[in-house]
Design a protein around this motif. Structure first.
Motif, PDB file in Angstrom:
ATOM      1  N   THR A 212       0.828  -1.208   0.000  1.00  0.00           N
ATOM      2  CA  THR A 212       0.000   0.000   0.000  1.00  0.00           C
ATOM      3  C   THR A 212       0.862   1.257   0.000  1.00  0.00           C
ATOM      4  OG1 THR A 212      -1.709  -1.189   1.243  1.00  0.00           O
ATOM      5  CG2 THR A 212      -1.855   1.210   1.249  1.00  0.00           C
ATOM      6  N   GLN A 213       1.944   1.234   0.786  1.00  0.00           N
ATOM      7  CA  GLN A 213       2.718   2.464   1.005  1.00  0.00           C
ATOM      8  C   GLN A 213       3.903   2.643   0.056  1.00  0.00           C
ATOM      9  OE1 GLN A 213       3.681   2.170   5.218  1.00  0.00           O
ATOM     10  NE2 GLN A 213       1.847   3.344   5.763  1.00  0.00           N
ATOM     11  N   SER A 214       4.450   1.537  -0.480  1.00  0.00           N
ATOM     12  CA  SER A 214       5.717   1.669  -1.221  1.00  0.00           C
ATOM     13  C   SER A 214       5.648   1.289  -2.689  1.00  0.00           C
ATOM     14  CB  SER A 214       6.810   0.818  -0.544  1.00  0.00           C
ATOM     15  OG  SER A 214       7.044   1.279   0.767  1.00  0.00           O
ATOM     16  N   ALA A 215       4.514   0.760  -3.158  1.00  0.00           N
ATOM     17  CA  ALA A 215       4.406   0.384  -4.576  1.00  0.00           C
ATOM     18  C   ALA A 215       3.522   1.390  -5.310  1.00  0.00           C
ATOM     19  CB  ALA A 215       3.813  -1.016  -4.710  1.00  0.00           C
ATOM     20  N   ASP A 216       3.795   1.607  -6.588  1.00  0.00           N
ATOM     21  CA  ASP A 216       2.945   2.468  -7.422  1.00  0.00           C
ATOM     22  C   ASP A 216       1.791   1.694  -8.025  1.00  0.00           C
ATOM     23  OD1 ASP A 216       4.378   5.036  -7.364  1.00  0.00           O
ATOM     24  OD2 ASP A 216       5.985   3.894  -8.289  1.00  0.00           O
ATOM     25  N   CYS A 217       2.015   0.379  -8.220  1.00  0.00           N
ATOM     26  CA  CYS A 217       0.999  -0.443  -8.866  1.00  0.00           C
ATOM     27  C   CYS A 217       1.214  -1.890  -8.441  1.00  0.00           C
ATOM     28  CB  CYS A 217       1.130  -0.309 -10.381  1.00  0.00           C
ATOM     29  SG  CYS A 217       0.063  -1.425 -11.294  1.00  0.00           S
ATOM     30  N   VAL A 218       0.142  -2.554  -8.009  1.00  0.00           N
ATOM     31  CA  VAL A 218       0.222  -3.962  -7.596  1.00  0.00           C
ATOM     32  C   VAL A 218      -0.729  -4.766  -8.470  1.00  0.00           C
ATOM     33  CG1 VAL A 218      -0.170  -5.609  -5.705  1.00  0.00           C
ATOM     34  CG2 VAL A 218       0.778  -3.325  -5.207  1.00  0.00           C
ATOM     35  N   VAL A 219      -0.182  -5.692  -9.247  1.00  0.00           N
ATOM     36  CA  VAL A 219      -1.020  -6.613 -10.013  1.00  0.00           C
ATOM     37  C   VAL A 219      -1.266  -7.823  -9.117  1.00  0.00           C
ATOM     38  CG1 VAL A 219      -1.239  -8.028 -12.082  1.00  0.00           C
ATOM     39  CG2 VAL A 219      -0.090  -5.810 -12.216  1.00  0.00           C
ATOM     40  N   VAL A 220      -2.523  -8.006  -8.715  1.00  0.00           N
ATOM     41  CA  VAL A 220      -2.878  -9.065  -7.753  1.00  0.00           C
ATOM     42  C   VAL A 220      -3.101 -10.374  -8.507  1.00  0.00           C
ATOM     43  CG1 VAL A 220      -4.610  -9.818  -6.074  1.00  0.00           C
ATOM     44  CG2 VAL A 220      -3.881  -7.418  -6.133  1.00  0.00           C
ATOM     45  N   LEU A 221      -2.357 -11.397  -8.100  1.00  0.00           N
ATOM     46  CA  LEU A 221      -2.500 -12.732  -8.683  1.00  0.00           C
ATOM     47  C   LEU A 221      -3.047 -13.634  -7.582  1.00  0.00           C
ATOM     48  CD1 LEU A 221       1.012 -12.546 -10.309  1.00  0.00           C
ATOM     49  CD2 LEU A 221      -1.138 -12.467 -11.584  1.00  0.00           C
ATOM     50  N   ASP A 222      -4.315 -13.941  -7.665  1.00  0.00           N
ATOM     51  CA  ASP A 222      -5.018 -14.631  -6.579  1.00  0.00           C
ATOM     52  C   ASP A 222      -5.004 -16.134  -6.837  1.00  0.00           C
ATOM     53  OD1 ASP A 222      -6.793 -15.484  -4.650  1.00  0.00           O
ATOM     54  OD2 ASP A 222      -8.569 -14.690  -5.646  1.00  0.00           O
ATOM     55  N   ASN A 223      -4.315 -16.881  -5.977  1.00  0.00           N
ATOM     56  CA  ASN A 223      -4.180 -18.324  -6.172  1.00  0.00           C
ATOM     57  C   ASN A 223      -5.526 -19.041  -6.204  1.00  0.00           C
ATOM     58  OD1 ASN A 223      -1.807 -19.639  -6.771  1.00  0.00           O
ATOM     59  ND2 ASN A 223      -0.945 -19.337  -4.745  1.00  0.00           N
ATOM     60  N   THR A 224      -6.496 -18.553  -5.424  1.00  0.00           N
ATOM     61  CA  THR A 224      -7.829 -19.165  -5.408  1.00  0.00           C
ATOM     62  C   THR A 224      -8.435 -19.103  -6.806  1.00  0.00           C
ATOM     63  OG1 THR A 224      -8.078 -18.341  -3.144  1.00  0.00           O
ATOM     64  CG2 THR A 224     -10.072 -19.152  -4.228  1.00  0.00           C
ATOM     65  N   ALA A 225      -8.385 -17.921  -7.423  1.00  0.00           N
ATOM     66  CA  ALA A 225      -8.974 -17.742  -8.757  1.00  0.00           C
ATOM     67  C   ALA A 225      -8.171 -18.476  -9.826  1.00  0.00           C
ATOM     68  CB  ALA A 225      -9.048 -16.252  -9.084  1.00  0.00           C
ATOM     69  N   LEU A 226      -6.862 -18.477  -9.712  1.00  0.00           N
ATOM     70  CA  LEU A 226      -6.023 -19.158 -10.705  1.00  0.00           C
ATOM     71  C   LEU A 226      -6.320 -20.653 -10.729  1.00  0.00           C
ATOM     72  CD1 LEU A 226      -2.663 -17.288  -9.997  1.00  0.00           C
ATOM     73  CD2 LEU A 226      -3.999 -17.120 -12.099  1.00  0.00           C
ATOM     74  N   ASN A 227      -6.471 -21.251  -9.540  1.00  0.00           N
ATOM     75  CA  ASN A 227      -6.803 -22.681  -9.474  1.00  0.00           C
ATOM     76  C   ASN A 227      -8.200 -22.950 -10.024  1.00  0.00           C
ATOM     77  OD1 ASN A 227      -4.784 -24.634  -7.942  1.00  0.00           O
ATOM     78  ND2 ASN A 227      -4.549 -22.597  -7.063  1.00  0.00           N
ATOM     79  N   ARG A 228      -9.139 -22.043  -9.724  1.00  0.00           N
ATOM     80  CA  ARG A 228     -10.509 -22.200 -10.248  1.00  0.00           C
ATOM     81  C   ARG A 228     -10.518 -22.141 -11.771  1.00  0.00           C
ATOM     82  NH1 ARG A 228     -13.315 -18.275 -12.001  1.00  0.00           N
ATOM     83  NH2 ARG A 228     -12.361 -16.637 -10.753  1.00  0.00           N
ATOM     84  N   ILE A 229      -9.779 -21.178 -12.328  1.00  0.00           N
ATOM     85  CA  ILE A 229      -9.739 -21.025 -13.792  1.00  0.00           C
ATOM     86  C   ILE A 229      -9.107 -22.252 -14.446  1.00  0.00           C
ATOM     87  CG2 ILE A 229      -8.541 -19.727 -15.618  1.00  0.00           C
ATOM     88  CD1 ILE A 229      -9.249 -17.172 -13.974  1.00  0.00           C
ATOM     89  N   ALA A 230      -8.018 -22.754 -13.851  1.00  0.00           N
ATOM     90  CA  ALA A 230      -7.352 -23.932 -14.430  1.00  0.00           C
ATOM     91  C   ALA A 230      -8.277 -25.147 -14.416  1.00  0.00           C
ATOM     92  CB  ALA A 230      -6.069 -24.242 -13.663  1.00  0.00           C
ATOM     93  N   SER A 231      -9.028 -25.330 -13.330  1.00  0.00           N
ATOM     94  CA  SER A 231      -9.879 -26.528 -13.252  1.00  0.00           C
ATOM     95  C   SER A 231     -11.193 -26.352 -14.029  1.00  0.00           C
ATOM     96  CB  SER A 231     -10.158 -26.901 -11.789  1.00  0.00           C
ATOM     97  OG  SER A 231     -10.730 -25.817 -11.109  1.00  0.00           O
ATOM     98  N   GLU A 232     -11.815 -25.160 -13.941  1.00  0.00           N
ATOM     99  CA  GLU A 232     -13.121 -24.985 -14.591  1.00  0.00           C
ATOM    100  C   GLU A 232     -13.010 -24.605 -16.069  1.00  0.00           C
ATOM    101  OE1 GLU A 232     -15.516 -22.216 -12.399  1.00  0.00           O
ATOM    102  OE2 GLU A 232     -15.348 -23.361 -10.527  1.00  0.00           O
ATOM    103  N   ARG A 233     -12.121 -23.683 -16.382  1.00  0.00           N
ATOM    104  CA  ARG A 233     -12.036 -23.177 -17.754  1.00  0.00           C
ATOM    105  C   ARG A 233     -11.168 -24.076 -18.644  1.00  0.00           C
ATOM    106  NH1 ARG A 233     -15.424 -20.518 -19.473  1.00  0.00           N
ATOM    107  NH2 ARG A 233     -14.337 -18.925 -20.647  1.00  0.00           N
ATOM    108  N   LEU A 234     -10.096 -24.616 -18.042  1.00  0.00           N
ATOM    109  CA  LEU A 234      -9.178 -25.427 -18.848  1.00  0.00           C
ATOM    110  C   LEU A 234      -9.342 -26.913 -18.574  1.00  0.00           C
ATOM    111  CD1 LEU A 234      -6.111 -23.063 -18.466  1.00  0.00           C
ATOM    112  CD2 LEU A 234      -7.267 -23.587 -20.601  1.00  0.00           C
ATOM    113  N   LYS A 235     -10.314 -27.245 -17.697  1.00  0.00           N
ATOM    114  CA  LYS A 235     -10.651 -28.659 -17.412  1.00  0.00           C
ATOM    115  C   LYS A 235      -9.439 -29.466 -16.954  1.00  0.00           C
ATOM    116  CE  LYS A 235     -14.943 -28.065 -18.947  1.00  0.00           C
ATOM    117  NZ  LYS A 235     -15.118 -26.638 -18.721  1.00  0.00           N
ATOM    118  N   ILE A 236      -8.619 -28.849 -16.100  1.00  0.00           N
ATOM    119  CA  ILE A 236      -7.494 -29.579 -15.497  1.00  0.00           C
ATOM    120  C   ILE A 236      -7.930 -29.926 -14.070  1.00  0.00           C
ATOM    121  CG2 ILE A 236      -5.070 -29.457 -14.817  1.00  0.00           C
ATOM    122  CD1 ILE A 236      -4.746 -27.244 -16.965  1.00  0.00           C
ATOM    123  N   PRO A 237      -8.155 -31.224 -13.754  1.00  0.00           N
ATOM    124  CA  PRO A 237      -8.750 -31.577 -12.465  1.00  0.00           C
ATOM    125  C   PRO A 237      -7.914 -31.114 -11.259  1.00  0.00           C
ATOM    126  CG  PRO A 237      -8.460 -33.523 -13.885  1.00  0.00           C
ATOM    127  CD  PRO A 237      -7.874 -32.372 -14.608  1.00  0.00           C
TER     128      PRO A 237
END
Length: 476
Positions: A212-237
């Motif tokens: 919050t205090q020292s970065a100009d921009c934070v790209v958030v990579l959320d492991n919960t969503a990444l795992n959901r996308i891999a299993s639901e969208r790409l059908k990787i169990p």
């Protein structure tokens, strides 16, 4: 006149270099996947040699690479870790064909190799003791740049090294290079499952304060969503760590395409970030990408017109941050930038934007002008893709605060029990008292409050908003 022209040529004609700092196990793993992707997109072999068939490219390799005396391309990367396993796997010729890609002088591994034991305080205080060694590397890399624009930090917020050492490096970068941009790719932990790291909420909260205090921009990579996308969208169990890291590298590479294949707009980091971040603290971005491919598995997308791609980018199932529905707040977009890659007719873009506006597919802030911005970018000619058009969305959306709320709730549950604090008390920062925890919680609570305030018409009157321009303005 000559002075002005030569300066304009220097700023616009030459690339503005970016130094990547990879910290900890996760940071070095996603960093390695990022460099593999960049090498493939620029026609650079795993040894750093430009392939004959890529010699005439119009791409800007020197934003992220520089050439050694023997013409090899070397990443502008600094690799830091407190335990050797991951970096050894990158530099060992038996394990990695990219073992000679990096400058060995830019790699720092702790002498004792014991790591941070998943404790933020240990990572932070060890980094403090290594200040000279770490910043000798970073200063040398910065001095070797003609027109350094900023730094990209890759790390995780949950463990010990990526969070603790990452926090320390972030603070010191901000002190030493106040006019340079700092962007981070920060991996947020899975919140639903019980974590292997019991002190994860402490580590996450303390790191969030620094982001919050020292970065100009934070790209958030959320492991919960990444795992959901891999299993639901790409059908990787059961997606593997490597597969998740490939998804992350796709996002990292796509978000830098306009810097590496420059057009009229968004061809430097400031241009990319300034349009997305209207006020200094609202600088946490979520991403979406379509169509996804991974290990030759392709998401079930057949048609890729500009409208299809832009419509899909707005669908929650394609967004790489999991945010629950919150009926109490009317969450909305602060800004959106879509980077569309491929052969695209600009009139298609205009029509697509009109259609999205007519159908009200995106809900924007009520207190300022906001709309979907579009940057068109070339695709790498060296990578064959199944789709004509692909798109990345970088979005500033107020619902990202729900991720921070979860962190605070998990922190409160742990802290109220006084659980697992002994390891923190061993370090100097926490030896006398635990005020740093209280301070970090207050910073994150204010951040949540500001994102909530941004959903309302009177946000401009919000006392947390100063009249000074965003931090990005300092870099211009």
């Amino acid at each position: 006149h000559y002075f002005i022209q030569s300066n304009l040529r220097r700023v616009f004609g030459m690339p503005r270099e970016i130094i990547t700092v990879q910290v900890g196990q996760c940071g070095n793993q996603i960093g390695m996947e990022f460099w593999k992707q960049l090498c493939a997109e620029h026609g650079i072999s795993p040894e750093g040699v430009l392939e004959d068939w890529a010699a005439d490219g119009t791409d800007r390799k020197d934003v992220f690479f520089y050439q050694a005396d023997d013409e090899h391309y070397i990443p502008r990367a600094v690799l830091l870790d407190l335990e050797p396993r991951v970096i050894n796997s990158i530099t060992n010729p038996k394990e990695s064909k990219y073992s000679n890609l990096f400058n060995p002088e830019n790699i720092y591994m702790s002498k004792h190799g014991g790591g941070a034991g998943n404790i933020w305080a240990s990572g932070y205080s060890q980094a403090e003791g290594l200040y000279e060694e770490i910043f000798d590397i970073i200063d040398r890399e910065a001095d070797g740049s003609d027109s350094l624009e900023g730094f990209v930090l890759a790390h995780s917020i949950a463990g010990g090294t990526g969070s603790g050492m990452g926090s320390y490096v972030l603070e010191r970068l901000n002190d030493r290079f106040p006019k340079k941009l700092i962007q981070t790719y920060s991996v947020f932990p899975q919140t639903a499952e019980a974590s292997d790291v019991v002190v994860q909420p402490y580590n996450s909260l303390l790191t969030l304060k620094r982001l919050t205090q020292s970065a100009d921009c934070v790209v958030v990579l959320d492991n919960t969503a990444l795992n959901r996308i891999a299993s639901e969208r790409l059908k990787i169990p059961n997606p593997t760590l490597d597969q998740i890291n490939q998804l992350v590298s796709t996002i990292m590479a796509a978000s830098t395409t306009t810097l590496r294949y420059p057009g009229y707009m968004n061809n430097d980091l400031i241009g990319l970030i300034a349009s997305l971040i209207p006020t200094p603290r609202l600088h946490f971005l979520m991403t979406g990408y379509t169509p996804l491919t991974l290990d030759h598995k392709i998401s079930n997308v057949r048609k890729t017109t500009v409208l299809d791609v832009m419509r899909r980018l707005l669908q929650p199932k394609n967004i790489m941050v999991s945010t629950p529905k919150d009926r109490r707040h009317n969450h909305c977009y602060v800004s959106i930038l879509n980077i569309i890659q491929g052969e695209v007719d600009p009139t298609q873009v205009h029509k697509s934007l009109q259609r999205i506006r007519e159908r009200k597919l995106a809900n924007f802030i009520p207190w300022g002008p906001a709309s979907i911005q579009v940057a068109l970018s070339k695709k790498s000619p060296y990578i064959q893709t199944a789709h004509r058009v692909s798109g990345l969305m970088l979005a500033n959306h107020t619902s990202i605060s729900s991720l921070f709320t979860k962190t605070v709730q998990q922190y409160d549950r742990l802290k109220n029990k006084g659980a697992f604090l002994d390891q923190f008390k061993k370090e100097k920062m926490f030896s006398d008292d635990l005020l740093e925890f209280d301070n970090a919680r207050e910073v994150v609570a204010q951040l949540i409050e500001e994102y909530t305030a941004a959903t309302k018409m009177d946000y401009k009157l919000y006392s947390g908003v100063s009249d000074k321009p965003p931090a990005t303005a300092a870099a211009q």
